[in-house]
Design a protein around this motif. Structure first.
Motif, mmCIF file in Angstrom:
data_model
loop_
_atom_site.group_PDB
_atom_site.id
_atom_site.type_symbol
_atom_site.label_atom_id
_atom_site.label_comp_id
_atom_site.label_asym_id
_atom_site.label_seq_id
_atom_site.Cartn_x
_atom_site.Cartn_y
_atom_site.Cartn_z
ATOM 1 N N ALA A 1 -12.602 7.486 -31.591
ATOM 2 C CA ALA A 1 -13.475 7.003 -30.526
ATOM 3 C C ALA A 1 -14.938 7.146 -30.909
ATOM 4 N N GLN A 2 -15.286 8.254 -31.563
ATOM 5 C CA GLN A 2 -16.669 8.462 -31.979
ATOM 6 C C GLN A 2 -17.084 7.425 -33.026
ATOM 7 N N ASP A 3 -16.201 7.158 -33.984
ATOM 8 C CA ASP A 3 -16.506 6.146 -34.994
ATOM 9 C C ASP A 3 -16.695 4.773 -34.354
ATOM 10 N N LYS A 4 -15.856 4.473 -33.367
ATOM 11 C CA LYS A 4 -15.953 3.175 -32.689
ATOM 12 C C LYS A 4 -17.290 3.040 -31.969
ATOM 13 N N ALA A 5 -17.723 4.136 -31.326
ATOM 14 C CA ALA A 5 -19.013 4.110 -30.638
ATOM 15 C C ALA A 5 -20.160 3.948 -31.632
ATOM 16 N N GLU A 6 -20.061 4.634 -32.785
ATOM 17 C CA GLU A 6 -21.094 4.506 -33.816
ATOM 18 C C GLU A 6 -21.182 3.063 -34.321
ATOM 19 N N ARG A 7 -20.029 2.461 -34.577
ATOM 20 C CA ARG A 7 -20.014 1.086 -35.061
ATOM 21 C C ARG A 7 -20.658 0.144 -34.040
ATOM 22 N N TRP A 8 -20.364 0.363 -32.758
ATOM 23 C CA TRP A 8 -20.919 -0.517 -31.733
ATOM 24 C C TRP A 8 -22.450 -0.385 -31.682
ATOM 25 N N GLN A 9 -22.945 0.844 -31.783
ATOM 26 C CA GLN A 9 -24.406 1.044 -31.741
ATOM 27 C C GLN A 9 -25.093 0.415 -32.944
ATOM 28 N N ILE A 10 -24.464 0.538 -34.103
ATOM 29 C CA ILE A 10 -25.076 -0.030 -35.307
ATOM 30 C C ILE A 10 -25.165 -1.551 -35.196
ATOM 31 N N GLN A 11 -24.074 -2.178 -34.762
ATOM 32 C CA GLN A 11 -24.043 -3.642 -34.708
ATOM 33 C C GLN A 11 -24.898 -4.198 -33.575
ATOM 34 N N HIS A 12 -24.816 -3.623 -32.395
ATOM 35 C CA HIS A 12 -25.408 -4.234 -31.214
ATOM 36 C C HIS A 12 -26.769 -3.662 -30.822
ATOM 37 N N ILE A 13 -27.195 -2.557 -31.457
ATOM 38 C CA ILE A 13 -28.498 -1.979 -31.111
ATOM 39 C C ILE A 13 -29.401 -1.867 -32.325
ATOM 40 N N LYS B 1 -20.556 6.169 -45.529
ATOM 41 C CA LYS B 1 -21.511 5.968 -46.614
ATOM 42 C C LYS B 1 -22.696 5.127 -46.173
ATOM 43 N N GLY B 2 -22.662 4.602 -44.952
ATOM 44 C CA GLY B 2 -23.797 3.855 -44.408
ATOM 45 C C GLY B 2 -23.996 2.500 -45.053
ATOM 46 N N LEU B 3 -22.925 1.723 -45.253
ATOM 47 C CA LEU B 3 -23.031 0.430 -45.911
ATOM 48 C C LEU B 3 -22.542 -0.678 -44.975
ATOM 49 N N SER B 4 -23.304 -1.780 -44.922
ATOM 50 C CA SER B 4 -22.940 -2.927 -44.094
ATOM 51 C C SER B 4 -23.219 -4.210 -44.859
ATOM 52 N N LEU B 5 -22.614 -5.302 -44.369
ATOM 53 C CA LEU B 5 -22.834 -6.623 -44.937
ATOM 54 C C LEU B 5 -23.592 -7.482 -43.939
ATOM 55 N N ILE B 6 -24.605 -8.216 -44.444
ATOM 56 C CA ILE B 6 -25.314 -9.186 -43.623
ATOM 57 C C ILE B 6 -25.427 -10.492 -44.408
ATOM 58 N N GLN B 7 -25.638 -11.589 -43.682
ATOM 59 C CA GLN B 7 -25.774 -12.899 -44.313
ATOM 60 C C GLN B 7 -27.144 -13.466 -43.975
ATOM 61 N N PHE B 8 -27.760 -14.062 -44.987
ATOM 62 C CA PHE B 8 -29.001 -14.808 -44.773
ATOM 63 C C PHE B 8 -28.912 -16.097 -45.586
ATOM 64 N N LEU C 1 -25.361 -6.664 -49.361
ATOM 65 C CA LEU C 1 -24.854 -5.340 -49.039
ATOM 66 C C LEU C 1 -26.068 -4.445 -48.801
ATOM 67 N N VAL C 2 -26.171 -3.875 -47.604
ATOM 68 C CA VAL C 2 -27.348 -3.084 -47.249
ATOM 69 C C VAL C 2 -26.928 -1.675 -46.868
ATOM 70 N N SER C 3 -27.803 -0.729 -47.143
ATOM 71 C CA SER C 3 -27.615 0.638 -46.688
ATOM 72 C C SER C 3 -28.218 0.752 -45.298
#
Length: 749
Positions: A701-713, A530-537, A543-545
């Motif tokens: 494995a594909q989901d794991k790679a997607e998560r890594w790209q979203i967080q670190h790139i 669903k393209g949802l993540s949490l960030i803190q400021f 909650l961001v899309s």
């Protein structure tokens, strides 16, 4: 000829027909090639009724009566009291390219009615038995004509094909019998007759709301009581009350506004409805809205959208309005919204998709933002609930933590601060500096990127564990280490269109939201699909899309590197025709475009191949003369897009890119490229458990790679290059928690 007489119907000249068919309507802003070749789409009785209702309203009718049998499949009769049709025009009434609204090519730029091609009757004559009874005020009797496949036919065996005199009132009656009798596939695709009749009532209800001065009647054959009936010369509130009930009308608000108009709200006091910036905006538009206040709620949203008096759908605008109410109404509740937009006809494009599912217009995002913000202000003045007031301040500004203190607590805090500034006196009489101030727990902010993230709180199975190993959390040592992003410099470009687009991005930057995204701390991905993540400021959690934000980021990165892209080579180079064919096969209802699937594939492929030099020069997209795609532009070097989406990208580049204007071409192409780069799979995962363990392991494995790209790139790139537009506040960034507010709750427990 009197003013009430109808205009004569003429055949368009061969030259004008060829210009339209050849796509020379490109002189009109936002006009697509699909429009010039597709006839009126009649895919069910309700769509036929919509076309005929618009013809009645164009004819100046003040009364429209509709009679239906078997959901409109056996009989669909529409009677109006408009200006009628001249007898001399009846022989060519159902032919293609006949119209009373244009005669020269220049007339296309100023058409202001529902349409100009007059092909609704032509389309119906090919799939039904069509009869027309019409009378103008200057004629002594009515005339009846029968049509089949666009030409006059005899009404009964042995009669001539000429129109026959008959009794009749002023106006026109269209009789459609045995709809889709010669297209059994289309007929079999329709639902029950009761469902088709419900769709007919829905269309008539919406047009009756928009045209309250016109009397509408709809009934079934043999029924004495109509299922829909409205009086003439009513107003919109009366029409809404009669058709949708008193529950909606008593909680209805009204607002009218536009680019150079001041909004007026009924029942709303001291609400500033006109922004100072509106007076300097170049677009010309106006809008009227009738919408329910926070006291009304329904299980399903009722959204009536009319653009230039035509009933249309705009999923983007509907989502934006839903988000306005999401912080007001309980979960699962929806509002009623009627919205009428008046926009320059040259700026409206109803042909952005081969199946005509969507409607777009110039400055759509800006107009939508202004409409939603005005409605939100009007609703805020009506609602005093704590939930609503809290939601309106989610990301509108960065609050000073001291504002959360009461006056009494502020006084105590100020006194403590004064004591600490004076210092402490020791036994020897000397004043020593006081110890550093302690930060209250509710104002402590996590700033370390090495702190625990959301993903670390849940066990993740790696492929070896899925195949029979012991379950347990994945080892942190196996995760790829974050990379340092390479600097992306802005390319030197002297094109005015590109400079204008870059200036628009800079001008639309929302300072406070950009600061949140620039200085945020990544918490974790809530839902990958669903393209949802949490960030803190600071002390707030958002909650961001990340899908919507990434799409805007990649658009800005594409604009930043325009003409100087790094390439992604495709080896071996695939055929664009094969890729487009894959996407078109998955697309639903392509037959409604009037083209076969091979024709759609060939048209899109020819469009891309004919512009391969421009694509290679500006976007590093290299296509061979034979139609093989050798490379794609790389927007972010460390980021790899999902190439499963490549067929969909190539298909969308055909109809959704405005190839007729330089600025619009660059903007729409970069938007589609950004949509291709959005992280995530091609479709939602199947909820059923797969029996193939290898496929399941591959998906993990594909989901794991997607998560890594979203967080670190993706999120680190947001910090460096993103100018956040204000539109993200409405639907894509929501505050879900505030540490000081949570402490207040805990103190009361």
């Amino acid at each position: 000829m009197t003013s009430s007489d109808p205009l004569p119907i003429r055949r368009l000249t061969e030259s004008l027909i060829n210009k339209i068919a050849a796509g020379e309507v490109r002189l009109l802003p936002r006009f697509q090639l699909w429009h010039s070749t597709c006839p009126e789409i009649i895919h069910r009785p309700a769509s036929a009724l919509k076309e005929l209702l618009e013809n009645c309203l164009d004819a100046g009718a003040t009364s429209i009566r509709v009679t239906v049998k078997e959901g409109g499949l056996k009989l669909l009769q529409i009677q109006d009291n408009g200006c009628g049709i001249r007898k001399a025009d009846l022989p060519i009434l159902a032919e293609r390219f006949t119209t009373s609204k244009i005669s020269t090519f220049s007339d296309l730029t100023k058409i202001a009615t529902y349409g100009f091609r007059g092909e609704a009757l032509a389309s119906m004559s090919h799939v039904a038995h069509l009869s027309v009874v019409t009378k103008t005020k200057s004629e002594t009797c009515a005339w009846k004509a029968h049509y089949l496949d666009g030409v006059l036919v005899e009404g009964k065996p042995g009669q001539t094909v000429d129109p026959k005199p008959c009794a009749g009132n002023d106006g026109t009656t269209i009789i459609i019998e045995d709809l889709f009798y010669n297209t059994p596939t289309r007929l079999a695709a329709l639902k029950s007759t009761s469902d088709e009749y419900a769709r007919i009532l829905d269309v008539m209800t919406k047009y009756a709301i928009h045209n309250p001065k016109v009397a509408f009647v709809c009934k079934k054959v043999g029924s004495n009581t109509p299922d829909l009936s409205t009086p003439p010369n009513a107003d919109k509130p009366q029409a809404i009350r009669m058709l949708y009930g008193n529950a909606i009308s008593k909680d209805l608000l009204h607002a009218s506004f536009g680019a150079k108009k001041v909004q007026e709200a009924e029942g709303v006091e001291d609400v500033e409805m006109a922004d100072a910036e509106d007076t300097n905006r170049p677009e010309s538009w106006s809008a009227e809205a009738r919408f329910t206040n926070p006291n009304y709620q329904s299980k399903k949203m009722v959204f009536l959208l009319f653009i230039n008096h035509r009933l249309v759908e705009s999923p983007r605008m509907k989502r934006a309005l839903e988000n306005v109410y999401s912080g007001i109404l309980p979960k699962g509740a929806s509002p009623f919204v009627y919205l009428s937009l008046q926009i320059d006809p040259r700026d409206v494009d109803v042909n952005v998709h081969p199946t005509k599912k969507e409607v777009h217009f110039l400055n759509e995002e800006s107009i939508t933002d202004q409409i939603t913000s005005r409605l939100q202000r009007a609703l805020a003045a009506q609602s005093q609930s704590r939930v609503f007031e809290y939601q309106t301040l989610l990301t509108g500004g960065i609050a000073d933590p001291s504002n959360a203190l009461s006056k009494k607590r502020k006084g105590k805090q100020r006194a403590q601060d004064d004591d600490e500034e004076e210092g402490e006196e020791g036994d020897d009489g000397k004043t020593r500096p006081s110890p550093p101030k302690k930060t209250a727990s509710q104002y402590k902010v996590r700033t370390s990127m090495q702190d625990r993230t959301l993903d670390s709180m849940f066990p993740v199975l790696n492929p070896t564990q899925i195949q029979g190993g012991d379950p347990g959390p994945a080892s942190a040592s196996t995760a790829p280490k974050p990379r340092l992003l390479r600097e992306i410099t802005e390319s030197d470009c002297i094109l005015t269109s590109v400079q204008t687009l870059r200036q628009a991005v800079a001008k639309g930057k929302h300072k406070q939201l950009s600061e949140i995204l620039e200085k945020h701390t990544f918490v974790g991905i809530v839902d990958l699909h669903k393209g949802l993540s949490l960030i803190q400021f600071a002390t707030k959690l958002y909650l961001v899309s990340h899908g919507a934000i990434a799409e805007e980021l990649f658009y800005q990165l594409g604009l930043r590197q325009f003409g100087n892209f790094t390439r992604v080579k495709l080896q071996p180079a695939p055929s664009i025709r094969k890729l487009i064919e894959i996407a078109v096969e998955l697309e639903e209802a392509t037959e409604e475009s009037g083209l076969t699937k091979p024709e759609i594939v060939e048209r899109i492929a020819d469009t891309l191949i004919s512009r391969r030099d421009m694509l290679a020069e500006y976007f590093s997209m290299h296509i061979t003369p034979s139609g093989k795609i050798e490379s794609l532009p790389l927007l972010l070097r460390e980021y790899t897009p999902n190439l499963d989406k490549l067929p969909a990208l190539l298909m969308r580049l055909g109809p959704l890119v405005d190839w007729t204007s330089e600025k619009e071409c660059f903007e729409t192409f970069l938007r589609e490229l950004a949509y291709f780069y959005v992280p995530g799979p091609l479709c939602e995962p199947n909820s059923s458990t797969t029996e193939d363990e290898e496929e399941e392991a591959q998906a993990q494995a594909q989901d794991k790679a997607e998560r890594w790209q979203i967080q670190h790139i993706v999120f680190p790139a947001l910090r460096r290059y993103f100018a956040a537009p204000k539109g993200l506040l409405d639907r894509d960034v929501v505050q879900v928690a505030s540490l000081p507010e949570l402490y207040k709750v805990f103190e009361r427990c």
